[in-house]
Design a protein around this motif. Structure first.
Motif, PDB file in Angstrom:
ATOM      1  N   ALA A 128      13.457  31.463 -64.225  1.00  0.00           N
ATOM      2  CA  ALA A 128      13.322  32.104 -62.913  1.00  0.00           C
ATOM      3  C   ALA A 128      11.925  31.950 -62.327  1.00  0.00           C
ATOM      4  CB  ALA A 128      13.668  33.593 -63.025  1.00  0.00           C
ATOM      5  N   PHE A 129      10.960  31.551 -63.145  1.00  0.00           N
ATOM      6  CA  PHE A 129       9.585  31.432 -62.678  1.00  0.00           C
ATOM      7  C   PHE A 129       9.186  29.982 -62.392  1.00  0.00           C
ATOM      8  CE2 PHE A 129       9.985  35.216 -65.283  1.00  0.00           C
ATOM      9  CZ  PHE A 129       9.478  36.190 -64.437  1.00  0.00           C
ATOM     10  N   LYS A 130      10.183  29.097 -62.353  1.00  0.00           N
ATOM     11  CA  LYS A 130       9.910  27.687 -62.091  1.00  0.00           C
ATOM     12  C   LYS A 130      10.777  27.164 -60.950  1.00  0.00           C
ATOM     13  CE  LYS A 130       8.635  26.580 -66.889  1.00  0.00           C
ATOM     14  NZ  LYS A 130       8.978  25.751 -68.075  1.00  0.00           N
ATOM     15  N   LEU A 131      10.328  26.071 -60.350  1.00  0.00           N
ATOM     16  CA  LEU A 131      11.096  25.330 -59.365  1.00  0.00           C
ATOM     17  C   LEU A 131      11.391  23.954 -59.953  1.00  0.00           C
ATOM     18  CD1 LEU A 131       9.123  26.095 -56.054  1.00  0.00           C
ATOM     19  CD2 LEU A 131      10.796  27.511 -57.255  1.00  0.00           C
ATOM     20  N   ARG A 132      12.509  23.359 -59.506  1.00  0.00           N
ATOM     21  CA  ARG A 132      12.923  22.061 -60.049  1.00  0.00           C
ATOM     22  C   ARG A 132      13.355  21.133 -58.920  1.00  0.00           C
ATOM     23  NH1 ARG A 132      18.184  21.325 -61.723  1.00  0.00           N
ATOM     24  NH2 ARG A 132      18.302  23.575 -62.059  1.00  0.00           N
ATOM     25  N   CYS A 133      12.955  19.891 -59.054  1.00  0.00           N
ATOM     26  CA  CYS A 133      13.348  18.873 -58.081  1.00  0.00           C
ATOM     27  C   CYS A 133      14.644  18.228 -58.531  1.00  0.00           C
ATOM     28  CB  CYS A 133      12.253  17.819 -57.940  1.00  0.00           C
ATOM     29  SG  CYS A 133      12.688  16.468 -56.808  1.00  0.00           S
ATOM     30  N   LEU A 134      15.645  18.258 -57.690  1.00  0.00           N
ATOM     31  CA  LEU A 134      16.925  17.647 -58.044  1.00  0.00           C
ATOM     32  C   LEU A 134      16.870  16.129 -57.960  1.00  0.00           C
ATOM     33  CD1 LEU A 134      19.680  19.950 -56.513  1.00  0.00           C
ATOM     34  CD2 LEU A 134      18.506  20.099 -58.699  1.00  0.00           C
ATOM     35  N   ASN A 135      15.814  15.600 -57.343  1.00  0.00           N
ATOM     36  CA  ASN A 135      15.698  14.152 -57.215  1.00  0.00           C
ATOM     37  C   ASN A 135      15.062  13.520 -58.451  1.00  0.00           C
ATOM     38  OD1 ASN A 135      15.850  11.624 -55.723  1.00  0.00           O
ATOM     39  ND2 ASN A 135      13.627  11.784 -55.485  1.00  0.00           N
ATOM     40  N   CYS A 136      13.875  14.007 -58.830  1.00  0.00           N
ATOM     41  CA  CYS A 136      13.163  13.394 -59.962  1.00  0.00           C
ATOM     42  C   CYS A 136      13.202  14.237 -61.226  1.00  0.00           C
ATOM     43  CB  CYS A 136      11.717  13.091 -59.586  1.00  0.00           C
ATOM     44  SG  CYS A 136      10.646  14.547 -59.431  1.00  0.00           S
ATOM     45  N   GLY A 137      13.658  15.494 -61.111  1.00  0.00           N
ATOM     46  CA  GLY A 137      13.741  16.359 -62.279  1.00  0.00           C
ATOM     47  C   GLY A 137      12.455  17.080 -62.619  1.00  0.00           C
ATOM     48  N   GLY A 138      11.421  16.911 -61.812  1.00  0.00           N
ATOM     49  CA  GLY A 138      10.152  17.577 -62.078  1.00  0.00           C
ATOM     50  C   GLY A 138      10.276  19.087 -61.990  1.00  0.00           C
ATOM     51  N   ARG A 139       9.525  19.786 -62.826  1.00  0.00           N
ATOM     52  CA  ARG A 139       9.513  21.249 -62.817  1.00  0.00           C
ATOM     53  C   ARG A 139       8.095  21.741 -62.553  1.00  0.00           C
ATOM     54  NH1 ARG A 139      13.205  19.848 -66.664  1.00  0.00           N
ATOM     55  NH2 ARG A 139      15.266  20.828 -66.546  1.00  0.00           N
ATOM     56  N   PHE A 140       8.019  22.847 -61.825  1.00  0.00           N
ATOM     57  CA  PHE A 140       6.725  23.375 -61.408  1.00  0.00           C
ATOM     58  C   PHE A 140       6.746  24.888 -61.490  1.00  0.00           C
ATOM     59  CE2 PHE A 140       8.055  19.660 -59.053  1.00  0.00           C
ATOM     60  CZ  PHE A 140       7.019  18.758 -59.276  1.00  0.00           C
ATOM     61  N   SER A 142       6.309  28.455 -60.148  1.00  0.00           N
ATOM     62  CA  SER A 142       6.491  28.911 -58.767  1.00  0.00           C
ATOM     63  C   SER A 142       5.170  29.321 -58.117  1.00  0.00           C
ATOM     64  CB  SER A 142       7.479  30.079 -58.717  1.00  0.00           C
ATOM     65  OG  SER A 142       7.046  31.145 -59.542  1.00  0.00           O
ATOM     66  N   GLU A 143       4.173  29.701 -58.965  1.00  0.00           N
ATOM     67  CA  GLU A 143       2.880  30.101 -58.410  1.00  0.00           C
ATOM     68  C   GLU A 143       2.156  28.944 -57.720  1.00  0.00           C
ATOM     69  OE1 GLU A 143       3.860  30.727 -61.446  1.00  0.00           O
ATOM     70  OE2 GLU A 143       3.757  32.894 -61.800  1.00  0.00           O
ATOM     71  N   GLU A 144       2.590  27.716 -57.993  1.00  0.00           N
ATOM     72  CA  GLU A 144       1.958  26.557 -57.368  1.00  0.00           C
ATOM     73  C   GLU A 144       2.306  26.455 -55.880  1.00  0.00           C
ATOM     74  OE1 GLU A 144       2.400  22.862 -59.571  1.00  0.00           O
ATOM     75  OE2 GLU A 144       2.865  24.000 -61.381  1.00  0.00           O
ATOM     76  N   PHE A 145       3.277  27.262 -55.438  1.00  0.00           N
ATOM     77  CA  PHE A 145       3.724  27.193 -54.046  1.00  0.00           C
ATOM     78  C   PHE A 145       3.631  28.586 -53.421  1.00  0.00           C
ATOM     79  CE2 PHE A 145       5.775  23.944 -56.506  1.00  0.00           C
ATOM     80  CZ  PHE A 145       5.732  22.815 -55.712  1.00  0.00           C
ATOM     81  N   ASP A 146       3.097  28.653 -52.231  1.00  0.00           N
ATOM     82  CA  ASP A 146       3.072  29.915 -51.484  1.00  0.00           C
ATOM     83  C   ASP A 146       4.366  29.992 -50.686  1.00  0.00           C
ATOM     84  OD1 ASP A 146       2.631  32.126 -49.893  1.00  0.00           O
ATOM     85  OD2 ASP A 146       0.509  31.664 -49.558  1.00  0.00           O
ATOM     86  N   LEU A 147       5.414  30.451 -51.376  1.00  0.00           N
ATOM     87  CA  LEU A 147       6.745  30.436 -50.771  1.00  0.00           C
ATOM     88  C   LEU A 147       6.834  31.353 -49.559  1.00  0.00           C
ATOM     89  CD1 LEU A 147       8.851  30.433 -54.058  1.00  0.00           C
ATOM     90  CD2 LEU A 147       8.490  28.519 -52.504  1.00  0.00           C
ATOM     91  N   PRO A 158      10.557  24.202 -50.059  1.00  0.00           N
ATOM     92  CA  PRO A 158       9.390  23.554 -50.648  1.00  0.00           C
ATOM     93  C   PRO A 158       9.724  22.114 -51.036  1.00  0.00           C
ATOM     94  CG  PRO A 158      10.383  25.098 -52.198  1.00  0.00           C
ATOM     95  CD  PRO A 158      11.078  25.297 -50.895  1.00  0.00           C
ATOM     96  N   ILE A 159       8.703  21.269 -51.015  1.00  0.00           N
ATOM     97  CA  ILE A 159       8.876  19.840 -51.257  1.00  0.00           C
ATOM     98  C   ILE A 159       8.199  19.439 -52.569  1.00  0.00           C
ATOM     99  CG2 ILE A 159       8.427  17.515 -50.352  1.00  0.00           C
ATOM    100  CD1 ILE A 159      10.499  19.155 -48.792  1.00  0.00           C
ATOM    101  N   CYS A 160       8.848  18.562 -53.310  1.00  0.00           N
ATOM    102  CA  CYS A 160       8.321  18.080 -54.592  1.00  0.00           C
ATOM    103  C   CYS A 160       7.041  17.271 -54.359  1.00  0.00           C
ATOM    104  CB  CYS A 160       9.369  17.220 -55.294  1.00  0.00           C
ATOM    105  SG  CYS A 160       8.784  16.459 -56.837  1.00  0.00           S
ATOM    106  N   PRO A 161       5.946  17.625 -55.040  1.00  0.00           N
ATOM    107  CA  PRO A 161       4.692  16.877 -54.856  1.00  0.00           C
ATOM    108  C   PRO A 161       4.713  15.505 -55.527  1.00  0.00           C
ATOM    109  CG  PRO A 161       4.405  18.596 -56.506  1.00  0.00           C
ATOM    110  CD  PRO A 161       5.775  18.788 -55.927  1.00  0.00           C
ATOM    111  N   ILE A 162       5.734  15.264 -56.355  1.00  0.00           N
ATOM    112  CA  ILE A 162       5.811  13.976 -57.056  1.00  0.00           C
ATOM    113  C   ILE A 162       6.567  12.937 -56.232  1.00  0.00           C
ATOM    114  CG2 ILE A 162       6.699  12.789 -59.110  1.00  0.00           C
ATOM    115  CD1 ILE A 162       6.278  15.368 -60.679  1.00  0.00           C
ATOM    116  N   CYS A 163       7.760  13.317 -55.774  1.00  0.00           N
ATOM    117  CA  CYS A 163       8.617  12.326 -55.124  1.00  0.00           C
ATOM    118  C   CYS A 163       8.985  12.671 -53.684  1.00  0.00           C
ATOM    119  CB  CYS A 163       9.892  12.110 -55.950  1.00  0.00           C
ATOM    120  SG  CYS A 163      11.074  13.485 -55.856  1.00  0.00           S
ATOM    121  N   GLY A 164       8.621  13.883 -53.242  1.00  0.00           N
ATOM    122  CA  GLY A 164       8.969  14.276 -51.884  1.00  0.00           C
ATOM    123  C   GLY A 164      10.371  14.837 -51.742  1.00  0.00           C
TER     124      GLY A 164
END
Length: 273
Positions: A128-140, A142-147, A158-164
């Motif tokens: 619950a404390f992470k976000l995931r990109c469905l495109n590249c699978g990256g996980r971040f 949630s504190e990395e983003f000011d939702l 929010p947009i994935c900083p790896i693949c967009g």
């Protein structure tokens, strides 16, 4: 019960690669409600369960609306950030620390196994404390983003900083596929284990509930004998695993009371070796 606790401790000490599977029942003693117990979220509110089945499709159809609803709606589980580990979590972390448990595969999204000190944790239904990109699978984290800022400025999702790609919560919703890396890691652990300790799960949510069945079908060689994987349940009530004979035995009761006793007995046995 004491005899079964002693038996579980003996089986754990004799194991070469024990893993634990945990569900909502492990976290109820931290104040987090379960879903399908007598006072569970879905038991008390079937309408909430019906709506939960639509969440993933909402994300696919309109990610912005998904995030707006997520940020404005209180969690059914309460404020997870304030929750603390209970004796169940600490017992499993201790079993890992002393070299007995090699991995925890959990259905829980609350991060409490890690807070208690468990290091090798596979979060089958996400965190619950992470976000995931469905495109590249990256996980971040949630504190990395000011939702909230993104919401106010109208810049969700929010947009994935790896693949967009578009980010969603790492939590796996109903009807959403389990991430491929999680499936792979879980099956690898199941394929290596000679003992599975199942704690606090109703064992009715698939594909997680299939993991004990996969383990049970395995035949392994131990001490020049062909044997099946030992499967121990620690649950408040019998489950389909109990009724179908998948588990070798059930220790019935609260995990927060039983698991610390197992740890104590394991340590006693190891001191005698």
């Amino acid at each position: 019960m004491e005899e079964l606790i002693e038996k579980a401790a003996r089986d754990l000490v004799k194991s070469d690669y024990a893993i634990a599977l945990t569900g909502a029942g492990v976290s109820t003693e931290s104040g987090i409600p379960d879903f399908r117990g007598p006072s569970g979220i879905w038991t008390r509110n079937p309408e909430a369960e019906r709506k939960a089945y639509q969440t993933y499709y909402k994300f696919l159809a309109n990610p912005k609306k998904y995030w707006e609803e997520r940020l404005s709606t209180p969690s059914l589980l309460g404020d997870l950030a304030k929750m603390k580990p209970n004796p169940s979590h600490y017992a499993l972390a201790e079993l890992e620390k002393i070299g007995i448990i090699k991995c925890v595969i959990t259905q829980n999204i609350d991060n409490l196994h890690q807070k208690a000190g468990s290091r090798n944790v596979i979060e089958y239904h996400g965190n619950a404390f992470k976000l995931r990109c469905l495109n590249c699978g990256g996980r971040f984290n949630s504190e990395e983003f000011d939702l909230e800022k993104l919401r106010i400025e109208g810049n969700l999702p929010p947009i994935c900083p790896i693949c967009g790609g578009i980010l969603k919560s790492d939590v796996v919703h109903f009807m959403e596929p389990i991430p491929k890396d999680v499936v792979k890691q879980s099956l690898e652990e199941v394929s290596k284990c000679d003992l599975m300790l199942i704690c606090g799960t109703s064992a009715v949510v698939y594909p997680f509930a299939e993991l004990p069945r996969i383990a049970k079908r395995r035949i392994i060689r131990k001490e020049d004998k062909l044997v099946s994987v030992i499967i121990i349940e620690v649950n408040a009530e019998p489950t389909p695993l109990t009724e179908e004979g998948i588990s070798d035995y059930l220790i019935q009761g609260k995990t927060g009371q039983i698991l610390p006793k197992i740890v104590e007995e394991v340590k006693n046995l190891k001191n005698k070796i």
